[in-house]
Design an enzyme around this catalytic site. Sequence first.
Site, PDB file in Angstrom:
ATOM      1  N   ARG A  21      -1.506 -14.500   3.869  1.00  0.00           N
ATOM      2  CA  ARG A  21      -2.252 -13.936   5.003  1.00  0.00           C
ATOM      3  C   ARG A  21      -1.460 -14.139   6.303  1.00  0.00           C
ATOM      4  O   ARG A  21      -1.441 -13.261   7.163  1.00  0.00           O
ATOM      5  CB  ARG A  21      -3.639 -14.582   5.119  1.00  0.00           C
ATOM      6  CG  ARG A  21      -4.574 -14.327   3.947  1.00  0.00           C
ATOM      7  CD  ARG A  21      -5.094 -12.922   3.854  1.00  0.00           C
ATOM      8  NE  ARG A  21      -5.867 -12.505   4.988  1.00  0.00           N
ATOM      9  CZ  ARG A  21      -6.541 -11.346   5.056  1.00  0.00           C
ATOM     10  NH1 ARG A  21      -6.525 -10.499   4.031  1.00  0.00           N
ATOM     11  NH2 ARG A  21      -7.209 -11.007   6.127  1.00  0.00           N
ATOM     12  N   PHE A  63     -15.274   3.626   7.568  1.00  0.00           N
ATOM     13  CA  PHE A  63     -13.929   4.022   7.162  1.00  0.00           C
ATOM     14  C   PHE A  63     -13.730   4.020   5.644  1.00  0.00           C
ATOM     15  O   PHE A  63     -12.631   4.273   5.170  1.00  0.00           O
ATOM     16  CB  PHE A  63     -12.883   3.107   7.819  1.00  0.00           C
ATOM     17  CG  PHE A  63     -13.053   1.630   7.537  1.00  0.00           C
ATOM     18  CD1 PHE A  63     -12.603   1.059   6.358  1.00  0.00           C
ATOM     19  CD2 PHE A  63     -13.666   0.801   8.469  1.00  0.00           C
ATOM     20  CE1 PHE A  63     -12.750  -0.285   6.091  1.00  0.00           C
ATOM     21  CE2 PHE A  63     -13.827  -0.560   8.218  1.00  0.00           C
ATOM     22  CZ  PHE A  63     -13.363  -1.096   7.014  1.00  0.00           C
ATOM     23  N   TYR A  80     -12.461  -1.985  -3.322  1.00  0.00           N
ATOM     24  CA  TYR A  80     -12.909  -2.148  -1.925  1.00  0.00           C
ATOM     25  C   TYR A  80     -14.433  -2.048  -1.806  1.00  0.00           C
ATOM     26  O   TYR A  80     -14.941  -1.736  -0.718  1.00  0.00           O
ATOM     27  CB  TYR A  80     -12.231  -1.115  -1.025  1.00  0.00           C
ATOM     28  CG  TYR A  80     -10.812  -1.505  -0.625  1.00  0.00           C
ATOM     29  CD1 TYR A  80     -10.578  -2.635   0.163  1.00  0.00           C
ATOM     30  CD2 TYR A  80      -9.717  -0.756  -1.007  1.00  0.00           C
ATOM     31  CE1 TYR A  80      -9.294  -3.001   0.538  1.00  0.00           C
ATOM     32  CE2 TYR A  80      -8.419  -1.110  -0.635  1.00  0.00           C
ATOM     33  CZ  TYR A  80      -8.227  -2.242   0.138  1.00  0.00           C
ATOM     34  OH  TYR A  80      -6.950  -2.602   0.525  1.00  0.00           O
ATOM     35  N   ARG A 128       2.691  -6.714   9.010  1.00  0.00           N
ATOM     36  CA  ARG A 128       1.940  -5.578   9.562  1.00  0.00           C
ATOM     37  C   ARG A 128       2.458  -5.203  10.950  1.00  0.00           C
ATOM     38  O   ARG A 128       2.502  -4.020  11.294  1.00  0.00           O
ATOM     39  CB  ARG A 128       0.458  -5.910   9.579  1.00  0.00           C
ATOM     40  CG  ARG A 128      -0.159  -5.823   8.177  1.00  0.00           C
ATOM     41  CD  ARG A 128      -1.533  -6.406   8.126  1.00  0.00           C
ATOM     42  NE  ARG A 128      -2.282  -5.961   6.944  1.00  0.00           N
ATOM     43  CZ  ARG A 128      -3.465  -6.464   6.603  1.00  0.00           C
ATOM     44  NH1 ARG A 128      -4.016  -7.423   7.338  1.00  0.00           N
ATOM     45  NH2 ARG A 128      -4.082  -6.025   5.529  1.00  0.00           N
ATOM     46  N   ASN A 160      -1.864  -0.110   6.911  1.00  0.00           N
ATOM     47  CA  ASN A 160      -1.321  -1.369   7.422  1.00  0.00           C
ATOM     48  C   ASN A 160      -0.451  -2.122   6.399  1.00  0.00           C
ATOM     49  O   ASN A 160      -0.399  -3.347   6.398  1.00  0.00           O
ATOM     50  CB  ASN A 160      -2.450  -2.245   7.973  1.00  0.00           C
ATOM     51  CG  ASN A 160      -3.484  -2.570   6.919  1.00  0.00           C
ATOM     52  OD1 ASN A 160      -3.353  -2.171   5.763  1.00  0.00           O
ATOM     53  ND2 ASN A 160      -4.506  -3.311   7.310  1.00  0.00           N
ATOM     54  N   THR A 171      -5.303  -7.514  10.640  1.00  0.00           N
ATOM     55  CA  THR A 171      -5.565  -6.213  10.010  1.00  0.00           C
ATOM     56  C   THR A 171      -4.952  -5.064  10.822  1.00  0.00           C
ATOM     57  O   THR A 171      -4.347  -4.152  10.260  1.00  0.00           O
ATOM     58  CB  THR A 171      -7.094  -5.995   9.887  1.00  0.00           C
ATOM     59  OG1 THR A 171      -7.661  -7.130   9.216  1.00  0.00           O
ATOM     60  CG2 THR A 171      -7.405  -4.729   9.122  1.00  0.00           C
ATOM     61  N   LYS A 223       0.839  -1.202   0.000  1.00  0.00           N
ATOM     62  CA  LYS A 223       0.000   0.000   0.000  1.00  0.00           C
ATOM     63  C   LYS A 223       0.883   1.266   0.000  1.00  0.00           C
ATOM     64  O   LYS A 223       2.108   1.176   0.159  1.00  0.00           O
ATOM     65  CB  LYS A 223      -0.921  -0.060   1.219  1.00  0.00           C
ATOM     66  CG  LYS A 223      -1.898  -1.243   1.165  1.00  0.00           C
ATOM     67  CD  LYS A 223      -2.817  -1.253   2.389  1.00  0.00           C
ATOM     68  CE  LYS A 223      -3.822  -2.372   2.316  1.00  0.00           C
ATOM     69  NZ  LYS A 223      -4.792  -2.304   3.457  1.00  0.00           N
ATOM     70  N   HIS A 250      -1.978  -5.500   1.381  1.00  0.00           N
ATOM     71  CA  HIS A 250      -3.251  -6.190   1.133  1.00  0.00           C
ATOM     72  C   HIS A 250      -2.931  -7.594   0.650  1.00  0.00           C
ATOM     73  O   HIS A 250      -1.942  -7.798  -0.063  1.00  0.00           O
ATOM     74  CB  HIS A 250      -4.050  -5.462   0.042  1.00  0.00           C
ATOM     75  CG  HIS A 250      -5.196  -6.285  -0.478  1.00  0.00           C
ATOM     76  ND1 HIS A 250      -6.425  -6.317   0.137  1.00  0.00           N
ATOM     77  CD2 HIS A 250      -5.268  -7.166  -1.517  1.00  0.00           C
ATOM     78  CE1 HIS A 250      -7.208  -7.165  -0.513  1.00  0.00           C
ATOM     79  NE2 HIS A 250      -6.537  -7.681  -1.522  1.00  0.00           N
ATOM     80  N   GLU A 292      -9.362 -10.722  -7.890  1.00  0.00           N
ATOM     81  CA  GLU A 292      -8.442  -9.602  -7.649  1.00  0.00           C
ATOM     82  C   GLU A 292      -7.270  -9.628  -8.627  1.00  0.00           C
ATOM     83  O   GLU A 292      -6.798  -8.573  -9.063  1.00  0.00           O
ATOM     84  CB  GLU A 292      -7.946  -9.636  -6.203  1.00  0.00           C
ATOM     85  CG  GLU A 292      -9.064  -9.325  -5.210  1.00  0.00           C
ATOM     86  CD  GLU A 292      -8.599  -9.310  -3.761  1.00  0.00           C
ATOM     87  OE1 GLU A 292      -9.444  -9.039  -2.901  1.00  0.00           O
ATOM     88  OE2 GLU A 292      -7.401  -9.561  -3.490  1.00  0.00           O
TER      89      GLU A 292
HETATM   90  P1  GDP Z   1      -7.758  -7.154   5.591  1.00  0.00           P
HETATM   91  O1  GDP Z   1      -8.336  -8.299   4.776  1.00  0.00           O
HETATM   92  O2  GDP Z   1      -6.949  -7.644   6.771  1.00  0.00           O
HETATM   93  O3  GDP Z   1      -6.997  -6.153   4.754  1.00  0.00           O
HETATM   94  O4  GDP Z   1      -8.968  -6.374   6.265  1.00  0.00           O
HETATM   95  P2  GDP Z   1     -10.407  -5.911   5.727  1.00  0.00           P
HETATM   96  O5  GDP Z   1     -10.759  -6.572   4.421  1.00  0.00           O
HETATM   97  O6  GDP Z   1     -11.375  -6.076   6.864  1.00  0.00           O
HETATM   98  O7  GDP Z   1     -10.231  -4.336   5.497  1.00  0.00           O
HETATM   99  C1  GDP Z   1      -9.675  -3.823   4.312  1.00  0.00           C
HETATM  100  C2  GDP Z   1      -8.782  -2.653   4.675  1.00  0.00           C
HETATM  101  O8  GDP Z   1      -9.580  -1.606   5.232  1.00  0.00           O
HETATM  102  C3  GDP Z   1      -7.754  -2.950   5.770  1.00  0.00           C
HETATM  103  O9  GDP Z   1      -6.599  -3.613   5.305  1.00  0.00           O
HETATM  104  C4  GDP Z   1      -7.460  -1.559   6.289  1.00  0.00           C
HETATM  105  O10 GDP Z   1      -6.580  -0.841   5.399  1.00  0.00           O
HETATM  106  C5  GDP Z   1      -8.861  -0.907   6.244  1.00  0.00           C
HETATM  107  N1  GDP Z   1      -9.581  -1.065   7.510  1.00  0.00           N
HETATM  108  C6  GDP Z   1     -10.107  -2.218   8.037  1.00  0.00           C
HETATM  109  N2  GDP Z   1     -10.720  -1.991   9.208  1.00  0.00           N
HETATM  110  C7  GDP Z   1     -10.580  -0.668   9.452  1.00  0.00           C
HETATM  111  C8  GDP Z   1     -11.017   0.205  10.510  1.00  0.00           C
HETATM  112  O11 GDP Z   1     -11.655  -0.226  11.480  1.00  0.00           O
HETATM  113  N3  GDP Z   1     -10.693   1.537  10.404  1.00  0.00           N
HETATM  114  C9  GDP Z   1      -9.999   2.032   9.328  1.00  0.00           C
HETATM  115  N4  GDP Z   1      -9.723   3.354   9.298  1.00  0.00           N
HETATM  116  N5  GDP Z   1      -9.577   1.244   8.315  1.00  0.00           N
HETATM  117  C10 GDP Z   1      -9.855  -0.080   8.365  1.00  0.00           C
END
Ligand code: GDP
Length: 144
Positions: free
Chosen positions: A87, A59, A51, A104, A114, A93, A11, A117, A128
């Site tokens: 993963r 968010f 997304y 991370r 973080n 996350t 990212k 992805h 994807e």
């Molecule tokens: P991942 O699969 O671990 O990347 O997590 P998710 O699919 O749930 O979320 C996608 C992305 O959204 C994450 O990698 C973060 O960059 C962002 N994100 C997830 N949860 C939060 C949150 O609670 N707050 C904020 N600001 N960003 C979030």
Amino acid sequence: MSLERTLSIIKPDGVARDRIGSVYDRFERAGLRIVAARMLELSRAQAESFYAVHQKRPFFQSLVAYMTSGPVMVQVLEGEEAVQKNRDLMGATDPAKAAPGTLRRDWGESIERNLVHGSDSPANALCEIAFFFGEIDVFSRTPR
Ligand code: GDP
């Protein structure tokens, strides 16, 4: 064991802080081969589409702004159980909750910024990969 491909993104925070080489080193040490790679800047429409599953989350706008804030490095990783292996390398996350030694935990800045992805299932990996690459862009480097 099954040979899989998965989509990975370093990212904007990772690219800006020169973490590309460090992240690739983790992939290669874990047996994940880079079989396609591109640096690009996501448009707002592309980030919203990528997304889309999160569009109702509070968010979402902040996530899109962050993902369009600078170049990202996008790659296809190939290896045994590549989806889960990536993963596991990434960690949870929220970097504060990610296990020690994960990408991370080591280099993520916040739950949003973080670092990386990674596709969360083989089915999503296929979608994807197709979002960023055509079949002609992906090299098969592992004998099947
Ligand atoms: P991942 O699969 O671990 O990347 O997590 P998710 O699919 O749930 O979320 C996608 C992305 O959204 C994450 O990698 C973060 O960059 C962002 N994100 C997830 N949860 C939060 C949150 O609670 N707050 C904020 N600001 N960003 C979030």
